[in-house]
Design a protein around this motif. Structure first.
Motif, mmCIF file in Angstrom:
data_model
loop_
_atom_site.group_PDB
_atom_site.id
_atom_site.type_symbol
_atom_site.label_atom_id
_atom_site.label_comp_id
_atom_site.label_asym_id
_atom_site.label_seq_id
_atom_site.Cartn_x
_atom_site.Cartn_y
_atom_site.Cartn_z
ATOM 1 N N LYS A 56 0.822 -1.207 0.000
ATOM 2 C CA LYS A 56 0.000 0.000 0.000
ATOM 3 C C LYS A 56 0.858 1.259 0.000
ATOM 4 O O LYS A 56 0.493 2.274 -0.605
ATOM 5 N N ALA A 57 2.003 1.214 0.673
ATOM 6 C CA ALA A 57 2.922 2.352 0.622
ATOM 7 C C ALA A 57 3.423 2.546 -0.807
ATOM 8 O O ALA A 57 3.544 3.678 -1.297
ATOM 9 N N ALA A 58 3.713 1.440 -1.480
ATOM 10 C CA ALA A 58 4.131 1.512 -2.877
ATOM 11 C C ALA A 58 3.015 2.070 -3.754
ATOM 12 O O ALA A 58 3.265 2.859 -4.676
ATOM 13 N N LEU A 59 1.779 1.692 -3.461
ATOM 14 C CA LEU A 59 0.636 2.203 -4.215
ATOM 15 C C LEU A 59 0.501 3.716 -4.045
ATOM 16 O O LEU A 59 0.208 4.432 -5.012
ATOM 17 N N ASP A 60 0.736 4.209 -2.841
ATOM 18 C CA ASP A 60 0.663 5.654 -2.610
ATOM 19 C C ASP A 60 1.704 6.394 -3.458
ATOM 20 O O ASP A 60 1.413 7.439 -4.054
ATOM 21 N N GLN A 61 2.919 5.871 -3.485
ATOM 22 C CA GLN A 61 3.966 6.508 -4.272
ATOM 23 C C GLN A 61 3.669 6.395 -5.772
ATOM 24 O O GLN A 61 3.891 7.347 -6.530
ATOM 25 N N ILE A 83 -7.623 18.514 -7.753
ATOM 26 C CA ILE A 83 -6.956 17.536 -6.892
ATOM 27 C C ILE A 83 -6.181 16.575 -7.781
ATOM 28 O O ILE A 83 -6.772 15.842 -8.583
ATOM 29 N N ILE A 84 -4.872 16.580 -7.647
ATOM 30 C CA ILE A 84 -4.001 15.774 -8.507
ATOM 31 C C ILE A 84 -3.009 15.002 -7.641
ATOM 32 O O ILE A 84 -2.245 15.597 -6.877
ATOM 33 N N GLY A 85 -3.015 13.686 -7.741
ATOM 34 C CA GLY A 85 -2.020 12.862 -7.069
ATOM 35 C C GLY A 85 -2.118 12.831 -5.561
ATOM 36 O O GLY A 85 -1.136 12.562 -4.867
ATOM 37 N N GLN A 86 -3.303 13.062 -5.025
ATOM 38 C CA GLN A 86 -3.493 13.109 -3.582
ATOM 39 C C GLN A 86 -4.220 11.869 -3.065
ATOM 40 O O GLN A 86 -4.884 11.162 -3.814
ATOM 41 N N SER A 87 -4.082 11.638 -1.786
ATOM 42 C CA SER A 87 -4.825 10.561 -1.134
ATOM 43 C C SER A 87 -5.662 11.144 -0.008
ATOM 44 O O SER A 87 -5.129 11.824 0.885
ATOM 45 N N ILE A 88 -6.941 10.901 -0.057
ATOM 46 C CA ILE A 88 -7.843 11.334 1.006
ATOM 47 C C ILE A 88 -7.913 10.234 2.059
ATOM 48 O O ILE A 88 -8.275 9.094 1.760
ATOM 49 N N VAL A 89 -7.547 10.564 3.287
ATOM 50 C CA VAL A 89 -7.605 9.613 4.384
ATOM 51 C C VAL A 89 -9.005 9.649 4.993
ATOM 52 O O VAL A 89 -9.505 10.715 5.361
ATOM 53 N N ALA A 90 -9.628 8.491 5.085
ATOM 54 C CA ALA A 90 -10.967 8.373 5.672
ATOM 55 C C ALA A 90 -10.911 7.280 6.725
ATOM 56 O O ALA A 90 -11.037 6.099 6.425
ATOM 57 N N ASP A 91 -10.686 7.679 7.982
ATOM 58 C CA ASP A 91 -10.406 6.676 9.009
ATOM 59 C C ASP A 91 -11.031 6.974 10.366
ATOM 60 O O ASP A 91 -10.661 6.364 11.367
ATOM 61 N N GLY A 92 -11.959 7.921 10.423
ATOM 62 C CA GLY A 92 -12.578 8.240 11.709
ATOM 63 C C GLY A 92 -11.609 8.810 12.727
ATOM 64 O O GLY A 92 -11.883 8.818 13.924
ATOM 65 N N GLY A 93 -10.453 9.268 12.246
ATOM 66 C CA GLY A 93 -9.461 9.860 13.139
ATOM 67 C C GLY A 93 -8.368 8.912 13.594
ATOM 68 O O GLY A 93 -7.500 9.292 14.384
ATOM 69 N N THR A 94 -8.358 7.696 13.085
ATOM 70 C CA THR A 94 -7.416 6.681 13.559
ATOM 71 C C THR A 94 -5.956 7.122 13.465
ATOM 72 O O THR A 94 -5.184 6.970 14.419
ATOM 73 N N THR A 95 -5.573 7.681 12.337
ATOM 74 C CA THR A 95 -4.167 8.028 12.160
ATOM 75 C C THR A 95 -3.733 9.223 13.009
ATOM 76 O O THR A 95 -2.532 9.506 13.109
ATOM 77 N N LEU A 96 -4.684 9.885 13.626
ATOM 78 C CA LEU A 96 -4.328 10.984 14.524
ATOM 79 C C LEU A 96 -3.895 10.473 15.895
ATOM 80 O O LEU A 96 -3.242 11.182 16.651
ATOM 81 N N VAL A 97 -4.275 9.229 16.182
ATOM 82 C CA VAL A 97 -3.923 8.661 17.494
ATOM 83 C C VAL A 97 -3.171 7.336 17.361
ATOM 84 O O VAL A 97 -2.091 7.165 17.878
ATOM 85 N N LEU A 98 -3.748 6.406 16.639
ATOM 86 C CA LEU A 98 -3.176 5.088 16.366
ATOM 87 C C LEU A 98 -2.458 4.504 17.579
ATOM 88 O O LEU A 98 -1.270 4.213 17.551
ATOM 89 N N GLY A 99 -3.227 4.339 18.656
ATOM 90 C CA GLY A 99 -2.634 3.796 19.876
ATOM 91 C C GLY A 99 -3.196 2.445 20.253
ATOM 92 O O GLY A 99 -3.239 2.089 21.420
ATOM 93 N N ILE A 100 -3.622 1.672 19.292
ATOM 94 C CA ILE A 100 -4.274 0.395 19.569
ATOM 95 C C ILE A 100 -3.417 -0.753 19.085
ATOM 96 O O ILE A 100 -2.687 -0.641 18.112
#
Length: 275
Positions: free
Chosen positions: A166-171, A251-268
């Motif tokens: 997925k990181a490769a897909l983003d790039q 919007i060109i070459g961007q990724s919209i993050v849709a995660d309910g805020g997960t990546t702002l904390v990611l402590g699980i």
């Protein structure tokens, strides 16, 4: 007039989950849709949902195919052109986190698991993009890739190969966006967080365990601050937004993050959620 009237869309991995929801929404918004997946029964369910929503059958092209094979890719493109005459939008949605059948995690996972993850989550996208490129240049079309927050900067030690893909897909999204915009073709992506689909099942969890997995994550603010797992429709609407030239033209070459805020904390501890 529906906003995608006269447009033709190929949606990989549309036999369930996000792909199914996107196919239904695109069809309801006037598009001709090619739906595809390896499971013929689930693909038929997608088709029937579309037809039951009032969409005529001539707007739907259903193709049982494996998008990781050259033959499957070629059949998708060929049948779409034969039925609809053009391709305006490619949604590279097919993806899964292949797990090691031995139960191994992290660096103990076998190279066969690595290859499966790469083949589905990035190589198939590269191949489909290369093959559809001439038709999208002709139509001044759009590509929307479905990535994941797993490809972000936070380490995912238990399932590194999926995260790597997925990181490769983003790039790849960023690079190809710059390459293709000179021809009038836009490329963007969406990165979902926890979405209640068959994804957990594909990782080896039974139905009850999958339900427990999503319920546990939804109950933990340090996992999902919104305290609810996303739905396939949540992500499908973003796909339509990115595919809509009028709504998202700059919007060109961007990724919209849709995660309910997960990546702002990611402590699980996701491994704990799967136990």
């Amino acid at each position: 007039m529906p906003r995608f009237s006269g447009k033709t869309v190929i949606i990989t991995g549309s036999s369930n989950g996000i792909g199914r929801s996107a196919a239904l929404l695109f069809a309801q918004e006037g598009a001709n849709v090619t739906i595809t997946g390896r499971n013929s029964d689930r693909l038929q369910e997608t088709k029937q949902q579309i037809l039951k929503s009032g969409i005529p059958e001539n707007q739907v092209n259903s193709v049982v195919a494996d998008v990781t094979t050259s033959e499957g890719q070629d059949e998708l493109i060929k049948s779409t052109l034969e039925k609809f005459g053009k391709i305006d939008i490619l949604v590279n949605n097919a993806g899964a986190a292949h797990s090691d059948p031995t139960g191994a995690l992290a660096s103990d996972q076998g190279l066969d698991v690595y290859h499966k993850n790469m083949q589905l989550n990035i190589q198939s996208v590269v191949e489909m993009t290369r093959k559809v490129k001439p038709y999208l240049i002709e139509s001044k079309g759009e590509i929307v890739n479905v990535s994941s927050i797993a490809g972000g900067p936070h380490a995912q030690p238990d399932f590194p190969y999926y995260s790597m893909a997925k990181a490769a897909l983003d790039q790849y999204t960023r690079a190809v966006a710059i390459d293709l915009i000179q021809y009038g073709v836009r490329v963007n992506s969406v990165s979902p967080g926890v979405v209640a689909t068959g994804f957990a099942g594909a990782m080896g969890l039974e139905d009850q365990a999958s339900k427990k997995f999503y319920e546990y994550l939804s109950s933990e603010k340090k996992a999902i601050p919104a305290m609810v797992a996303g739905t396939p429709e949540d992500i499908a609407w973003i796909i339509l937004f990115l595919a809509d030239r009028k709504m998202s033209s700059y919007i060109i070459g961007q990724s919209i993050v849709a995660d309910g805020g997960t990546t702002l904390v990611l402590g699980i501890d996701f491994n704990k959620a799967m136990q």
